[in-house]
Write an enzyme that holds these catalytic residues in place. Structure first.
Site, PDB file in Angstrom:
ATOM      1  N   ARG A 122       0.711  -1.504  -0.289  1.00 13.53           N
ATOM      2  CA  ARG A 122       0.247  -0.010  -0.386  1.00 13.53           C
ATOM      3  C   ARG A 122       0.859   1.242   0.775  1.00 13.53           C
ATOM      4  NH1 ARG A 122      -3.392  -3.034   3.371  1.00 13.53           N
ATOM      5  NH2 ARG A 122      -4.639  -3.931   2.562  1.00 13.53           N
ATOM      6  N   LYS A 144       4.718  11.114 -11.635  1.00 16.62           N
ATOM      7  CA  LYS A 144       4.071  10.257 -12.516  1.00 16.62           C
ATOM      8  C   LYS A 144       4.398   8.764 -12.557  1.00 16.62           C
ATOM      9  CE  LYS A 144       0.704  13.510 -15.346  1.00 16.62           C
ATOM     10  NZ  LYS A 144       1.006  14.214 -16.266  1.00 16.62           N
ATOM     11  N   GLU A 186      12.343  17.660 -24.346  1.00 15.25           N
ATOM     12  CA  GLU A 186      12.007  18.014 -23.357  1.00 15.25           C
ATOM     13  C   GLU A 186      12.786  19.366 -22.770  1.00 15.25           C
ATOM     14  OE1 GLU A 186       9.252  15.833 -22.228  1.00 15.25           O
ATOM     15  OE2 GLU A 186       9.247  14.587 -23.194  1.00 15.25           O
ATOM     16  N   LYS A 228       9.662  22.792 -13.911  1.00 13.60           N
ATOM     17  CA  LYS A 228       8.265  21.563 -13.531  1.00 13.60           C
ATOM     18  C   LYS A 228       7.594  21.482 -12.203  1.00 13.60           C
ATOM     19  CE  LYS A 228       7.310  16.708 -14.318  1.00 13.60           C
ATOM     20  NZ  LYS A 228       7.333  15.602 -15.376  1.00 13.60           N
ATOM     21  N   GLU A 238      -2.452  16.758 -11.750  1.00 16.87           N
ATOM     22  CA  GLU A 238      -2.914  17.415 -13.800  1.00 16.87           C
ATOM     23  C   GLU A 238      -4.426  17.887 -13.300  1.00 16.87           C
ATOM     24  OE1 GLU A 238      -0.561  15.886 -16.351  1.00 16.87           O
ATOM     25  OE2 GLU A 238      -2.435  16.034 -18.122  1.00 16.87           O
ATOM     26  N   ARG A 242      -0.641  21.789 -14.841  1.00 19.95           N
ATOM     27  CA  ARG A 242       0.661  20.483 -15.442  1.00 19.95           C
ATOM     28  C   ARG A 242      -0.335  20.301 -16.827  1.00 19.95           C
ATOM     29  NH1 ARG A 242       2.851  16.190 -11.627  1.00 19.95           N
ATOM     30  NH2 ARG A 242       4.075  15.583 -12.917  1.00 19.95           N
ATOM     31  N   ASN A 246       2.302  18.963 -20.969  1.00 23.01           N
ATOM     32  CA  ASN A 246       2.494  18.245 -22.489  1.00 23.01           C
ATOM     33  C   ASN A 246       2.306  18.307 -23.547  1.00 23.01           C
ATOM     34  OD1 ASN A 246       1.862  16.030 -20.825  1.00 23.01           O
ATOM     35  ND2 ASN A 246      -0.476  16.589 -19.798  1.00 23.01           N
ATOM     36  N   HIS A 249       3.063  16.451 -26.845  1.00 25.90           N
ATOM     37  CA  HIS A 249       2.776  14.458 -26.230  1.00 25.90           C
ATOM     38  C   HIS A 249       1.484  14.558 -27.204  1.00 25.90           C
ATOM     39  CE1 HIS A 249       6.130  15.477 -23.384  1.00 25.90           C
ATOM     40  NE2 HIS A 249       5.635  14.268 -22.578  1.00 25.90           N
ATOM     41  N   HIS A 253       2.129  11.223 -28.444  1.00 24.00           N
ATOM     42  CA  HIS A 253       1.578   9.885 -28.132  1.00 24.00           C
ATOM     43  C   HIS A 253       1.455   9.329 -29.737  1.00 24.00           C
ATOM     44  CE1 HIS A 253       1.529   9.894 -23.865  1.00 24.00           C
ATOM     45  NE2 HIS A 253       2.624  10.241 -24.103  1.00 24.00           N
ATOM     46  N   HIS A 267      10.470   7.976 -27.316  1.00 23.32           N
ATOM     47  CA  HIS A 267       9.106   8.875 -26.652  1.00 23.32           C
ATOM     48  C   HIS A 267      10.128  10.424 -27.195  1.00 23.32           C
ATOM     49  CE1 HIS A 267       6.281  10.754 -23.889  1.00 23.32           C
ATOM     50  NE2 HIS A 267       7.763  11.411 -23.412  1.00 23.32           N
TER      51      HIS A 267
HETATM   52  P1  NAD Z   1      15.037   4.573 -21.150  1.00 24.85           P
HETATM   53  O1  NAD Z   1      14.476   4.529 -20.129  1.00 24.85           O
HETATM   54  O2  NAD Z   1      14.602   3.011 -21.727  1.00 24.85           O
HETATM   55  O3  NAD Z   1      16.037   4.716 -21.043  1.00 24.85           O
HETATM   56  C1  NAD Z   1      16.549   4.622 -22.351  1.00 24.85           C
HETATM   57  C2  NAD Z   1      17.679   3.590 -22.745  1.00 24.85           C
HETATM   58  O4  NAD Z   1      19.327   4.030 -22.237  1.00 24.85           O
HETATM   59  C3  NAD Z   1      18.018   2.559 -21.943  1.00 24.85           C
HETATM   60  O5  NAD Z   1      18.261   1.740 -22.896  1.00 24.85           O
HETATM   61  C4  NAD Z   1      18.103   2.784 -20.721  1.00 24.85           C
HETATM   62  O6  NAD Z   1      19.483   1.436 -20.611  1.00 24.85           O
HETATM   63  C5  NAD Z   1      19.796   3.598 -21.207  1.00 24.85           C
HETATM   64  N1  NAD Z   1      20.945   3.957 -20.256  1.00 24.85           N
HETATM   65  C6  NAD Z   1      19.517   5.148 -19.754  1.00 24.85           C
HETATM   66  N2  NAD Z   1      21.402   5.841 -18.940  1.00 24.85           N
HETATM   67  C7  NAD Z   1      22.295   5.524 -18.940  1.00 24.85           C
HETATM   68  C8  NAD Z   1      23.438   5.979 -19.125  1.00 24.85           C
HETATM   69  N3  NAD Z   1      23.790   6.980 -18.371  1.00 24.85           N
HETATM   70  N4  NAD Z   1      24.703   5.412 -19.654  1.00 24.85           N
HETATM   71  C9  NAD Z   1      24.203   4.882 -20.700  1.00 24.85           C
HETATM   72  N5  NAD Z   1      23.033   4.104 -21.323  1.00 24.85           N
HETATM   73  C10 NAD Z   1      21.763   4.642 -20.471  1.00 24.85           C
HETATM   74  O7  NAD Z   1      13.826   5.962 -21.593  1.00 24.85           O
HETATM   75  P2  NAD Z   1      13.993   7.438 -21.164  1.00 24.85           P
HETATM   76  O8  NAD Z   1      13.617   8.518 -22.101  1.00 24.85           O
HETATM   77  O9  NAD Z   1      14.846   7.607 -19.744  1.00 24.85           O
HETATM   78  O10 NAD Z   1      12.199   7.217 -20.593  1.00 24.85           O
HETATM   79  C11 NAD Z   1      11.490   6.627 -21.322  1.00 24.85           C
HETATM   80  C12 NAD Z   1       9.810   6.298 -20.653  1.00 24.85           C
HETATM   81  O11 NAD Z   1      10.056   7.894 -20.002  1.00 24.85           O
HETATM   82  C13 NAD Z   1       8.870   6.782 -21.344  1.00 24.85           C
HETATM   83  O12 NAD Z   1       8.738   5.346 -20.777  1.00 24.85           O
HETATM   84  C14 NAD Z   1       8.052   7.043 -21.016  1.00 24.85           C
HETATM   85  O13 NAD Z   1       6.916   7.119 -20.792  1.00 24.85           O
HETATM   86  C15 NAD Z   1       8.884   7.992 -19.268  1.00 24.85           C
HETATM   87  N6  NAD Z   1       8.479   9.292 -19.236  1.00 24.85           N
HETATM   88  C16 NAD Z   1       7.652   9.201 -17.786  1.00 24.85           C
HETATM   89  C17 NAD Z   1       7.208  10.377 -17.519  1.00 24.85           C
HETATM   90  C18 NAD Z   1       6.672  10.948 -16.285  1.00 24.85           C
HETATM   91  O14 NAD Z   1       6.243  12.348 -16.193  1.00 24.85           O
HETATM   92  N7  NAD Z   1       6.247   9.804 -14.786  1.00 24.85           N
HETATM   93  C19 NAD Z   1       7.112  11.763 -18.580  1.00 24.85           C
HETATM   94  C20 NAD Z   1       8.304  11.679 -18.969  1.00 24.85           C
HETATM   95  C21 NAD Z   1       8.261  10.711 -20.185  1.00 24.85           C
HETATM   96  N1  GLY Z   2       5.556  14.607 -17.930  1.00 18.45           N
HETATM   97  C1  GLY Z   2       4.382  15.733 -17.972  1.00 18.45           C
HETATM   98  C2  GLY Z   2       4.065  15.451 -16.544  1.00 18.45           C
HETATM   99  O1  GLY Z   2       4.726  15.231 -15.168  1.00 18.45           O
HETATM  100  O2  GLY Z   2       3.245  15.954 -16.098  1.00 18.45           O
END
Ligand code: NAD
Ligand code: GLY
Length: 369
Positions: A122, A144, A186, A228, A238, A242, A246, A249, A253, A267
């Site tokens: 929980r 998020k 971003e 942010k 949001e 907030r 997006n 986005h 998406h 992404h």
């Molecule tokens: P990811 O986590 O897949 O990382 C990208 C690649 O880089 C992976 O292959 C990873 O192994 C590699 N990597 C990571 N750090 C490294 C480093 N220091 N050196 C070498 N390789 C490294 O991708 P991302 O772009 O970080 O994140 C994308 C995800 O984030 C998506 O799922 C998206 O939906 C999510 N996201 C969430 C939010 C939120 O607010 N929660 C916002 C934007 C995106």
């Molecule tokens: N990435 C959008 C948010 O965090 O609201």
């Protein structure tokens, strides 16, 4: 230089610490949040292989035992199966409510580990140590957390704020350049949505940020996190403002869905192209000038990011794209929600966008009907 940026959420407030070499101080910085001297570190194989020993040593230095839970890299980890496997490992480690999960990786690991922390027994605390530029400027901040389902991305999740975020800029040294560019999409978003001066600074200094020059990177990440943090503090869940985060986005998406959520279009790349589309759509609706739309696209293109549908691997269908947009979490009652703009640094939430206008626009952008 080390900067600490507060996310002002009352009892759930926390700091995002930005700077070089933070990984080595992770033990001391995390200590105040640990009731027992142990943490489960969720990471992916790539990040753990490159940086796991350093984090383990830093935690050990502060007397903290590390229990790594390493997942395969890639978006597939953010699934019900991935979540089930992760929670099973956490249970096997006998983690309890007083323990802390450490998310050590990019946005995939952060979203997965964060969601596991939100629901495990929980809800337990977690710390974010983001290792991609995208995760440092966006996904690790704001709470998020989510997994994907076959029906779409991030459809099952929770708001669960971390206790601390440590954004070590030095760790980006090993990140592939394509991932740096994707994260930069971003960064530029913050300028485009609400800070013209920052956008202009990026026009002049984007190359230095992409080259990971420490001073430029510090300013880019700090300013992004400040923006942010301020938006999240005003509107955590949001309900209004907030949604500005997006920008790009809804288009993005849909493009990710069209290209199969994978290596074909990352992404951040989808968000880059989505922002160029949001500006051109706004210009087409008479909301912003085409000069501003051109300047936004030029800054995105200068970073080596896509701004046109023709740069995608295959043809796009306008009808399918609009259908994907309709499935977006932001869609309501037959109308689409988009972040549109009145100009550089002046985005707003438009909740009543006509899907047919978007379909026609996508055709002018080169999509098939
Ligand atoms: P990811 O986590 O897949 O990382 C990208 C690649 O880089 C992976 O292959 C990873 O192994 C590699 N990597 C990571 N750090 C490294 C480093 N220091 N050196 C070498 N390789 C490294 O991708 P991302 O772009 O970080 O994140 C994308 C995800 O984030 C998506 O799922 C998206 O939906 C999510 N996201 C969430 C939010 C939120 O607010 N929660 C916002 C934007 C995106
Ligand atoms: N990435 C959008 C948010 O965090 O609201």
């Amino acid at each position: 230089m080390i900067r600490s940026i507060a996310v002002g959420l009352g009892a759930r407030a926390y700091d995002v610490v930005v700077g070089q070499g933070l990984l080595d101080t992770a033990g001391e910085r995390m200590s105040p949040f640990l009731k027992r001297r142990r943490t489960a570190v969720v990471s992916d194989e790539t990040v753990w292989g490159l940086h796991g020993a350093r984090l383990t040593a830093a935690l050990q230095h502060a007397g903290i035992e590390t229990h790594p839970v390493v997942v395969a890299p890639g978006e597939q980890a953010k699934s019900f199966d991935g979540l089930a496997a992760l929670t099973d490992r956490l249970l096997a480690l006998e983690l309890d409510r007083g323990d802390v999960i450490t998310a050590f990786g990019g946005g995939v690991v952060g979203d997965l580990a964060g969601f596991a922390a939100a629901i495990y027994k929980r809800g337990i605390d977690f710390v974010q140590i983001p290792t991609t530029l995208l995760a440092q400027v966006d996904s690790s901040v704001g709470g998020k957390t989510a997994i994907d389902t076959p029906r779409g991305k991030n459809l099952v999740g929770a708001f669960h704020q971390p206790r601390l975020v440590l954004a070590d800029l030095g760790i980006l040294a090993t990140l592939p350049q394509r991932e740096v560019r994707a994260g930069y999409a971003e960064v530029i978003k913050y300028g485009l949505l609400g800070d013209l001066a920052f956008f202009e600074w990026l026009e002049a200094n984007g190359a230095a940020v992409l080259a990971r020059e420490p001073a430029a990177l510090t300013r880019a990440v700090s300013r992004s996190v400040e923006m942010k943090a301020q938006i999240v503090a005003e509107d955590e869940t949001e309900q209004s403002r907030r949604a500005l985060l997006n920008l790009g986005h809804t288009f993005g998406h849909a493009l990710e869905a069209e290209t199969g959520f994978g290596e074909a279009l990352l992404h951040g790349e989808a968000v880059a192209l989505g922002q160029a589309l949001a500006f051109r759509f706004s210009a087409g609706q008479g909301l912003c000038s085409s000069q501003d739309a051109g300047r936004a696209a030029a800054a995105i293109a200068a970073a080596g990011l896509p701004t046109k549908l023709s740069q995608l691997p295959g043809p796009s269908s306008a009808q399918r794209l609009v259908r994907h947009m309709g499935q977006d979490k932001k869609a309501e009652a037959g109308k689409l929600t988009f972040i549109l703009t009145r100009g550089l640094g002046d985005a707003f939430v438009a909740r009543d966008v006509d899907p047919e206008a978007v379909r026609r626009f996508m055709i002018t952008e080169g999509a098939q009907p």
